[in-house]
Design an enzyme around this catalytic site. Structure first.
Site, PDB file in Angstrom:
ATOM      1  N   ARG A 112      53.611 -12.497 145.071  1.00 41.37           N
ATOM      2  CA  ARG A 112      54.091 -13.762 144.481  1.00 41.37           C
ATOM      3  C   ARG A 112      54.282 -13.611 142.967  1.00 41.37           C
ATOM      4  O   ARG A 112      55.227 -14.155 142.397  1.00 41.37           O
ATOM      5  CB  ARG A 112      53.101 -14.893 144.773  1.00 41.37           C
ATOM      6  CG  ARG A 112      53.179 -15.384 146.217  1.00 41.37           C
ATOM      7  CD  ARG A 112      52.004 -16.253 146.581  1.00 41.37           C
ATOM      8  NE  ARG A 112      51.941 -17.488 145.842  1.00 41.37           N
ATOM      9  CZ  ARG A 112      50.837 -18.232 145.719  1.00 41.37           C
ATOM     10  NH1 ARG A 112      49.716 -17.852 146.310  1.00 41.37           N
ATOM     11  NH2 ARG A 112      50.869 -19.348 145.037  1.00 41.37           N
TER      12      ARG A 112
ATOM     13  N   LYS B 230      50.170 -26.493 138.413  1.00 41.00           N
ATOM     14  CA  LYS B 230      51.272 -27.457 138.552  1.00 41.00           C
ATOM     15  C   LYS B 230      50.891 -28.588 139.514  1.00 41.00           C
ATOM     16  O   LYS B 230      51.053 -29.765 139.197  1.00 41.00           O
ATOM     17  CB  LYS B 230      52.552 -26.761 139.062  1.00 41.00           C
ATOM     18  CG  LYS B 230      53.054 -25.655 138.157  1.00 41.00           C
ATOM     19  CD  LYS B 230      54.327 -25.008 138.683  1.00 41.00           C
ATOM     20  CE  LYS B 230      54.183 -24.277 139.993  1.00 41.00           C
ATOM     21  NZ  LYS B 230      53.289 -23.114 139.974  1.00 41.00           N
TER      22      LYS B 230
ATOM     23  N   ARG C 295      40.879 -20.616 144.953  1.00 36.65           N
ATOM     24  CA  ARG C 295      41.389 -21.910 145.438  1.00 36.65           C
ATOM     25  C   ARG C 295      41.030 -22.130 146.915  1.00 36.65           C
ATOM     26  O   ARG C 295      41.195 -21.250 147.750  1.00 36.65           O
ATOM     27  CB  ARG C 295      42.904 -21.979 145.267  1.00 36.65           C
ATOM     28  CG  ARG C 295      43.488 -23.252 145.904  1.00 36.65           C
ATOM     29  CD  ARG C 295      44.888 -23.539 145.470  1.00 36.65           C
ATOM     30  NE  ARG C 295      45.779 -22.413 145.606  1.00 36.65           N
ATOM     31  CZ  ARG C 295      46.994 -22.355 145.080  1.00 36.65           C
ATOM     32  NH1 ARG C 295      47.439 -23.384 144.367  1.00 36.65           N
ATOM     33  NH2 ARG C 295      47.754 -21.301 145.232  1.00 36.65           N
TER      34      ARG C 295
ATOM     35  N   ARG D 243      63.429 -22.623 140.739  1.00 31.69           N
ATOM     36  CA  ARG D 243      62.602 -21.431 140.661  1.00 31.69           C
ATOM     37  C   ARG D 243      63.443 -20.176 140.430  1.00 31.69           C
ATOM     38  O   ARG D 243      62.900 -19.083 140.345  1.00 31.69           O
ATOM     39  CB  ARG D 243      61.897 -21.299 141.997  1.00 31.69           C
ATOM     40  CG  ARG D 243      60.437 -20.985 141.916  1.00 31.69           C
ATOM     41  CD  ARG D 243      59.938 -21.062 143.347  1.00 31.69           C
ATOM     42  NE  ARG D 243      58.606 -20.638 143.480  1.00 31.69           N
ATOM     43  CZ  ARG D 243      57.570 -21.475 143.596  1.00 31.69           C
ATOM     44  NH1 ARG D 243      57.745 -22.768 143.528  1.00 31.69           N
ATOM     45  NH2 ARG D 243      56.382 -20.985 143.770  1.00 31.69           N
TER      46      ARG D 243
ATOM     47  N   ARG E   8      44.538 -20.857 151.392  1.00 31.20           N
ATOM     48  CA  ARG E   8      45.944 -20.820 151.778  1.00 31.20           C
ATOM     49  C   ARG E   8      46.306 -19.397 152.182  1.00 31.20           C
ATOM     50  O   ARG E   8      45.836 -18.443 151.551  1.00 31.20           O
ATOM     51  CB  ARG E   8      46.815 -21.230 150.576  1.00 31.20           C
ATOM     52  CG  ARG E   8      47.349 -22.635 150.671  1.00 31.20           C
ATOM     53  CD  ARG E   8      47.968 -23.140 149.403  1.00 31.20           C
ATOM     54  NE  ARG E   8      49.045 -22.333 148.834  1.00 31.20           N
ATOM     55  CZ  ARG E   8      49.762 -22.690 147.767  1.00 31.20           C
ATOM     56  NH1 ARG E   8      49.510 -23.839 147.160  1.00 31.20           N
ATOM     57  NH2 ARG E   8      50.707 -21.912 147.281  1.00 31.20           N
TER      58      ARG E   8
HETATM   59  P1  AP5 Z   1      47.222 -25.494 141.402  1.00 27.68           P
HETATM   60  O1  AP5 Z   1      47.346 -26.810 140.745  1.00 27.68           O
HETATM   61  O2  AP5 Z   1      47.112 -25.455 142.888  1.00 27.68           O
HETATM   62  O3  AP5 Z   1      48.366 -24.509 140.896  1.00 27.68           O
HETATM   63  P2  AP5 Z   1      49.914 -24.452 141.212  1.00 27.68           P
HETATM   64  O4  AP5 Z   1      50.602 -24.067 139.946  1.00 27.68           O
HETATM   65  O5  AP5 Z   1      50.368 -25.694 141.911  1.00 27.68           O
HETATM   66  O6  AP5 Z   1      49.882 -23.206 142.203  1.00 27.68           O
HETATM   67  P3  AP5 Z   1      50.667 -22.865 143.509  1.00 27.68           P
HETATM   68  O7  AP5 Z   1      50.071 -21.565 143.968  1.00 27.68           O
HETATM   69  O8  AP5 Z   1      50.686 -23.997 144.490  1.00 27.68           O
HETATM   70  O9  AP5 Z   1      52.084 -22.654 142.948  1.00 27.68           O
HETATM   71  P4  AP5 Z   1      53.213 -21.831 143.520  1.00 27.68           P
HETATM   72  O10 AP5 Z   1      54.284 -22.109 142.547  1.00 27.68           O
HETATM   73  O11 AP5 Z   1      52.942 -20.396 143.781  1.00 27.68           O
HETATM   74  O12 AP5 Z   1      53.345 -22.426 145.002  1.00 27.68           O
HETATM   75  P5  AP5 Z   1      54.263 -23.516 145.662  1.00 27.68           P
HETATM   76  O13 AP5 Z   1      53.393 -24.361 146.478  1.00 27.68           O
HETATM   77  O14 AP5 Z   1      55.194 -24.154 144.681  1.00 27.68           O
HETATM   78  O15 AP5 Z   1      45.962 -24.754 140.738  1.00 27.68           O
HETATM   79  C1  AP5 Z   1      45.569 -23.458 141.186  1.00 27.68           C
HETATM   80  C2  AP5 Z   1      44.027 -23.391 141.203  1.00 27.68           C
HETATM   81  O16 AP5 Z   1      43.543 -23.471 139.876  1.00 27.68           O
HETATM   82  C3  AP5 Z   1      43.387 -24.547 141.985  1.00 27.68           C
HETATM   83  O17 AP5 Z   1      42.298 -24.045 142.695  1.00 27.68           O
HETATM   84  C4  AP5 Z   1      42.939 -25.530 140.886  1.00 27.68           C
HETATM   85  O18 AP5 Z   1      41.779 -26.240 141.268  1.00 27.68           O
HETATM   86  C5  AP5 Z   1      42.675 -24.598 139.705  1.00 27.68           C
HETATM   87  N1  AP5 Z   1      43.014 -25.177 138.409  1.00 27.68           N
HETATM   88  C6  AP5 Z   1      44.082 -25.967 138.117  1.00 27.68           C
HETATM   89  N2  AP5 Z   1      44.100 -26.267 136.815  1.00 27.68           N
HETATM   90  C7  AP5 Z   1      43.032 -25.617 136.255  1.00 27.68           C
HETATM   91  C8  AP5 Z   1      42.540 -25.515 134.922  1.00 27.68           C
HETATM   92  N3  AP5 Z   1      43.147 -26.118 133.891  1.00 27.68           N
HETATM   93  N4  AP5 Z   1      41.432 -24.746 134.713  1.00 27.68           N
HETATM   94  C9  AP5 Z   1      40.827 -24.100 135.739  1.00 27.68           C
HETATM   95  N5  AP5 Z   1      41.243 -24.172 137.026  1.00 27.68           N
HETATM   96  C10 AP5 Z   1      42.356 -24.913 137.273  1.00 27.68           C
HETATM   97  O19 AP5 Z   1      55.189 -22.597 146.604  1.00 27.68           O
HETATM   98  C11 AP5 Z   1      54.672 -21.924 147.729  1.00 27.68           C
HETATM   99  C12 AP5 Z   1      55.784 -21.112 148.380  1.00 27.68           C
HETATM  100  O20 AP5 Z   1      56.845 -21.992 148.820  1.00 27.68           O
HETATM  101  C13 AP5 Z   1      56.497 -20.087 147.505  1.00 27.68           C
HETATM  102  O21 AP5 Z   1      55.796 -18.864 147.430  1.00 27.68           O
HETATM  103  C14 AP5 Z   1      57.840 -19.941 148.229  1.00 27.68           C
HETATM  104  O22 AP5 Z   1      57.732 -19.133 149.373  1.00 27.68           O
HETATM  105  C15 AP5 Z   1      58.116 -21.378 148.655  1.00 27.68           C
HETATM  106  N6  AP5 Z   1      58.886 -22.136 147.636  1.00 27.68           N
HETATM  107  C16 AP5 Z   1      58.446 -23.248 146.957  1.00 27.68           C
HETATM  108  N7  AP5 Z   1      59.387 -23.680 146.109  1.00 27.68           N
HETATM  109  C17 AP5 Z   1      60.440 -22.841 146.240  1.00 27.68           C
HETATM  110  C18 AP5 Z   1      61.709 -22.741 145.606  1.00 27.68           C
HETATM  111  N8  AP5 Z   1      62.082 -23.620 144.653  1.00 27.68           N
HETATM  112  N9  AP5 Z   1      62.528 -21.733 145.964  1.00 27.68           N
HETATM  113  C19 AP5 Z   1      62.174 -20.857 146.918  1.00 27.68           C
HETATM  114  N10 AP5 Z   1      60.988 -20.870 147.562  1.00 27.68           N
HETATM  115  C20 AP5 Z   1      60.118 -21.850 147.226  1.00 27.68           C
END
Ligand code: AP5
Length: 214
Positions: free
Chosen positions: A166, A13, A123, A84, A155
């Site tokens: 997660r 994402k 990552r 979410r 991270r």
């Molecule tokens: P990346 O692009 O970083 O993936 P992502 O989907 O953004 O992953 P996240 O782990 O950041 O998502 P998340 O939803 O768990 O965390 P968030 O920050 O929202 O890609 C991942 C890896 O793959 C990278 O190394 C990249 O290089 C690689 N890659 C990408 N595309 C690729 C491809 N096509 N092929 C191969 N490799 C690829 O949330 C973090 C925390 O915040 C949550 O756990 C929670 O505690 C809190 N939080 C956030 N939003 C909320 C909410 N709405 N409600 C409650 N708590 C929340």
């Protein structure tokens, strides 16, 4: 135009969001990034993040609502990581209605758990915001950011035991949202197993074809 980007942790994402906002000149609203910033000064937020648990809905909803009051969102925005839970989606519907704002497309980046575990374990991130994957998208120099030469780190919520939690949280609390949004005409399923550029091409083509560019 306004978009939602959904998908499991590690689906790509954040990676796609950067490309979309750059190409279409819209604002990136990542609740994960907002909380990573907030955890520097809030111990309670830090605890949710390092354990892989969701921050309570009322805190998230309040934060997003305040963010949507800023003027820059008139350029269009991309919600990444929000909503979410079904409750967050219902709250988002209410707040958008009250502000007379519409969501145009909901992109779901579809990647199975085995693959996301590989991506997350590989990552490495830089404080400048760049992200790499040692398994797929490596930096030119090991451990160093291509953009700013900063040190790449893992991270805290990417550690193996937290990733498992997660994914459990995603399955129980976030995956019901897929059915919620599938009922709308806005839902678009994107094969996230393709390469980073192929995934972006698909999203880009979809936006262009539907003539929904801001
Ligand atoms: P990346 O692009 O970083 O993936 P992502 O989907 O953004 O992953 P996240 O782990 O950041 O998502 P998340 O939803 O768990 O965390 P968030 O920050 O929202 O890609 C991942 C890896 O793959 C990278 O190394 C990249 O290089 C690689 N890659 C990408 N595309 C690729 C491809 N096509 N092929 C191969 N490799 C690829 O949330 C973090 C925390 O915040 C949550 O756990 C929670 O505690 C809190 N939080 C956030 N939003 C909320 C909410 N709405 N409600 C409650 N708590 C929340």
């Amino acid at each position: 135009m306004n978009y939602i980007l959904m998908g499991p942790p590690g689906a790509g994402k954040g990676t796609q969001a950067k490309k979309i906002v750059e190409k279409f000149g819209i604002v990136h609203l990542s609740t994960g990034d907002m909380f990573r910033e907030a955890k520097k000064s809030s111990e309670s937020i830090r605890k949710f993040l390092v354990s892989g648990q969701l921050v309570p809905d009322e805190i998230v909803v309040n934060m997003v609502e305040k963010r949507l009051e800023k003027d820059d969102i008139k350029k269009g925005f991309l919600l990444d990581g929000f909503p979410r839970t079904v409750n967050q989606a219902l709250e988002l519907d209410k707040m958008l209605k009250s502000k007379n704002i519409k969501i145009d497309v909901i992109f779901f980046i579809d990647v199975h758990f085995e693959e996301v575990v590989k991506r997350i374990s590989g990552r490495r991130v830089c404080s400048c915001g760049a992200s790499y994957c040692v398994n797929f998208i490596s930096p030119k120099v090991k451990g160093k950011c291509d953009a700013c030469n900063g040190e790449l780190i893992q991270r805290s919520d990417d550690k193996e035991n937290v990733v498992k939690d997660r994914l459990d949280v995603y399955e129980k609390q976030t995956s019901p949202l897929i059915d919620y949004y599938k009922k709308t005409e806005l839902f678009v399923d994107i094969d996230g197993l393709k390469s980073e550029s192929e995934v972006f091409e698909k999203i880009n083509k979809y936006i262009e074809a539907k003539k929904i560019v801001f």
